[in-house]
Design a protein around this motif. Structure first.
Motif, PDB file in Angstrom:
ATOM      1  N   ASN A 142     -11.389  33.574 -19.284  1.00 49.52           N
ATOM      2  CA  ASN A 142     -12.560  33.391 -18.464  1.00 49.52           C
ATOM      3  C   ASN A 142     -13.477  34.602 -18.575  1.00 49.52           C
ATOM      4  OD1 ASN A 142     -14.043  33.843 -15.805  1.00 49.52           O
ATOM      5  ND2 ASN A 142     -13.388  31.713 -15.606  1.00 49.52           N
ATOM      6  N   LEU A 143     -14.746  34.353 -18.857  1.00 53.91           N
ATOM      7  CA  LEU A 143     -15.738  35.410 -19.033  1.00 53.91           C
ATOM      8  C   LEU A 143     -15.819  36.299 -17.795  1.00 53.91           C
ATOM      9  CD1 LEU A 143     -17.890  36.115 -21.237  1.00 53.91           C
ATOM     10  CD2 LEU A 143     -19.489  34.729 -19.933  1.00 53.91           C
ATOM     11  N   GLN A 144     -15.813  35.707 -16.612  1.00 54.53           N
ATOM     12  CA  GLN A 144     -15.965  36.471 -15.376  1.00 54.53           C
ATOM     13  C   GLN A 144     -14.724  37.295 -15.045  1.00 54.53           C
ATOM     14  OE1 GLN A 144     -18.917  36.759 -13.655  1.00 54.53           O
ATOM     15  NE2 GLN A 144     -17.771  38.442 -12.726  1.00 54.53           N
ATOM     16  N   GLU A 145     -13.545  36.783 -15.351  1.00 55.97           N
ATOM     17  CA  GLU A 145     -12.317  37.538 -15.077  1.00 55.97           C
ATOM     18  C   GLU A 145     -12.308  38.868 -15.816  1.00 55.97           C
ATOM     19  OE1 GLU A 145      -8.830  35.189 -15.844  1.00 55.97           O
ATOM     20  OE2 GLU A 145      -9.486  33.610 -14.481  1.00 55.97           O
ATOM     21  N   VAL A 146     -12.702  38.852 -17.074  1.00 53.80           N
ATOM     22  CA  VAL A 146     -12.716  40.083 -17.861  1.00 53.80           C
ATOM     23  C   VAL A 146     -13.842  40.994 -17.376  1.00 53.80           C
ATOM     24  CG1 VAL A 146     -12.913  41.056 -20.176  1.00 53.80           C
ATOM     25  CG2 VAL A 146     -11.622  38.945 -19.832  1.00 53.80           C
ATOM     26  N   ALA A 147     -14.985  40.429 -17.000  1.00 53.69           N
ATOM     27  CA  ALA A 147     -16.091  41.226 -16.447  1.00 53.69           C
ATOM     28  C   ALA A 147     -15.630  41.947 -15.179  1.00 53.69           C
ATOM     29  CB  ALA A 147     -17.293  40.342 -16.151  1.00 53.69           C
ATOM     30  N   ASN A 148     -14.855  41.276 -14.353  1.00 51.55           N
ATOM     31  CA  ASN A 148     -14.331  41.890 -13.138  1.00 51.55           C
ATOM     32  C   ASN A 148     -13.421  43.069 -13.464  1.00 51.55           C
ATOM     33  OD1 ASN A 148     -15.704  39.999 -11.614  1.00 51.55           O
ATOM     34  ND2 ASN A 148     -13.911  38.726 -11.245  1.00 51.55           N
ATOM     35  N   LEU A 149     -12.614  42.944 -14.508  1.00 51.55           N
ATOM     36  CA  LEU A 149     -11.732  44.046 -14.915  1.00 51.55           C
ATOM     37  C   LEU A 149     -12.552  45.256 -15.359  1.00 51.55           C
ATOM     38  CD1 LEU A 149      -9.001  42.115 -16.923  1.00 51.55           C
ATOM     39  CD2 LEU A 149      -8.729  43.223 -14.690  1.00 51.55           C
ATOM     40  N   ILE A 150     -13.600  45.020 -16.129  1.00 51.28           N
ATOM     41  CA  ILE A 150     -14.456  46.118 -16.586  1.00 51.28           C
ATOM     42  C   ILE A 150     -15.097  46.811 -15.382  1.00 51.28           C
ATOM     43  CG2 ILE A 150     -16.525  46.710 -17.907  1.00 51.28           C
ATOM     44  CD1 ILE A 150     -15.787  44.303 -19.775  1.00 51.28           C
ATOM     45  N   ALA A 151     -15.584  46.025 -14.429  1.00 50.91           N
ATOM     46  CA  ALA A 151     -16.182  46.589 -13.217  1.00 50.91           C
ATOM     47  C   ALA A 151     -15.156  47.387 -12.406  1.00 50.91           C
ATOM     48  CB  ALA A 151     -16.800  45.478 -12.381  1.00 50.91           C
ATOM     49  N   GLU A 152     -13.917  46.890 -12.349  1.00 49.44           N
ATOM     50  CA  GLU A 152     -12.858  47.615 -11.641  1.00 49.44           C
ATOM     51  C   GLU A 152     -12.585  48.978 -12.279  1.00 49.44           C
ATOM     52  OE1 GLU A 152      -9.292  45.270 -11.238  1.00 49.44           O
ATOM     53  OE2 GLU A 152     -10.409  43.621 -10.316  1.00 49.44           O
ATOM     54  N   ALA A 153     -12.814  49.091 -13.583  1.00 49.92           N
ATOM     55  CA  ALA A 153     -12.625  50.365 -14.276  1.00 49.92           C
ATOM     56  C   ALA A 153     -13.775  51.329 -13.976  1.00 49.92           C
ATOM     57  CB  ALA A 153     -12.506  50.141 -15.782  1.00 49.92           C
ATOM     58  N   GLY A 154     -14.809  50.829 -13.282  1.00 50.67           N
ATOM     59  CA  GLY A 154     -15.914  51.698 -12.877  1.00 50.67           C
ATOM     60  C   GLY A 154     -17.178  51.564 -13.698  1.00 50.67           C
ATOM     61  N   TYR A 155     -17.288  50.509 -14.480  1.00 50.89           N
ATOM     62  CA  TYR A 155     -18.445  50.342 -15.354  1.00 50.89           C
ATOM     63  C   TYR A 155     -19.137  49.013 -15.057  1.00 50.89           C
ATOM     64  CZ  TYR A 155     -16.002  54.157 -17.484  1.00 50.89           C
ATOM     65  OH  TYR A 155     -15.362  55.355 -17.665  1.00 50.89           O
ATOM     66  N   PRO A 156     -20.355  49.070 -14.532  1.00 51.35           N
ATOM     67  CA  PRO A 156     -21.066  47.829 -14.173  1.00 51.35           C
ATOM     68  C   PRO A 156     -21.387  46.958 -15.389  1.00 51.35           C
ATOM     69  CG  PRO A 156     -22.106  49.773 -13.192  1.00 51.35           C
ATOM     70  CD  PRO A 156     -21.084  50.263 -14.166  1.00 51.35           C
ATOM     71  N   VAL A 157     -21.137  45.678 -15.247  1.00 50.70           N
ATOM     72  CA  VAL A 157     -21.454  44.703 -16.292  1.00 50.70           C
ATOM     73  C   VAL A 157     -22.804  44.082 -15.950  1.00 50.70           C
ATOM     74  CG1 VAL A 157     -20.751  42.540 -17.369  1.00 50.70           C
ATOM     75  CG2 VAL A 157     -19.022  44.240 -16.736  1.00 50.70           C
ATOM     76  N   HIS A 158     -23.745  44.132 -16.907  1.00 50.92           N
ATOM     77  CA  HIS A 158     -25.090  43.622 -16.679  1.00 50.92           C
ATOM     78  C   HIS A 158     -25.352  42.276 -17.338  1.00 50.92           C
ATOM     79  CE1 HIS A 158     -26.213  47.355 -14.771  1.00 50.92           C
ATOM     80  NE2 HIS A 158     -25.636  47.983 -15.769  1.00 50.92           N
ATOM     81  N   ASP A 159     -24.554  41.942 -18.321  1.00 49.52           N
ATOM     82  CA  ASP A 159     -24.731  40.682 -19.036  1.00 49.52           C
ATOM     83  C   ASP A 159     -23.414  40.333 -19.702  1.00 49.52           C
ATOM     84  OD1 ASP A 159     -26.097  38.459 -20.066  1.00 49.52           O
ATOM     85  OD2 ASP A 159     -26.666  39.513 -21.891  1.00 49.52           O
ATOM     86  N   ALA A 160     -23.142  39.048 -19.790  1.00 48.68           N
ATOM     87  CA  ALA A 160     -21.900  38.602 -20.428  1.00 48.68           C
ATOM     88  C   ALA A 160     -22.181  37.307 -21.169  1.00 48.68           C
ATOM     89  CB  ALA A 160     -20.822  38.384 -19.380  1.00 48.68           C
ATOM     90  N   LYS A 161     -21.561  37.187 -22.343  1.00 48.11           N
ATOM     91  CA  LYS A 161     -21.741  35.952 -23.110  1.00 48.11           C
ATOM     92  C   LYS A 161     -20.527  35.714 -24.000  1.00 48.11           C
ATOM     93  CE  LYS A 161     -24.371  38.216 -26.758  1.00 48.11           C
ATOM     94  NZ  LYS A 161     -25.655  38.289 -27.451  1.00 48.11           N
ATOM     95  N   ILE A 162     -20.394  34.470 -24.395  1.00 54.08           N
ATOM     96  CA  ILE A 162     -19.356  34.090 -25.358  1.00 54.08           C
ATOM     97  C   ILE A 162     -20.030  34.022 -26.726  1.00 54.08           C
ATOM     98  CG2 ILE A 162     -17.745  32.281 -26.055  1.00 54.08           C
ATOM     99  CD1 ILE A 162     -17.572  31.499 -23.062  1.00 54.08           C
TER     100      ILE A 162
END
Length: 68
Positions: free
Chosen positions: A47-67
């Motif tokens: 899931n695109l959002q699940e991985v984005a959440n992990l990146i954000a948890e590491a302290g790095y804001p996600v601004h865009d996501a795509k497959i």
């Protein structure tokens, strides 16, 4: 592949933090961090959002996501 535009990554520690965070949940994920382009590419069928959440948890804001 999943690709994310991420801000705040500036060094090898950032690369390591993002990679370890993703691989702690998805051990088989191949993670490629491009500091110059401020992108994280993950070879994973998840899931695109699940991985984005992990990146954000590491302290790095996600601004865009795509497959890709």
């Amino acid at each position: 592949m999943l690709q994310y535009k991420v801000s705040g990554m500036t060094c090898g520690h950032c690369v390591s933090a993002v990679t370890k965070t993703i691989q702690s949940t998805y051990p088989n994920a191949k993670v490629d961090v491009d500091l110059a382009q401020q992108t994280v590419t993950v070879s994973l069928d998840q899931n695109l959002q699940e991985v984005a959440n992990l990146i954000a948890e590491a302290g790095y804001p996600v601004h865009d996501a795509k497959i890709t």
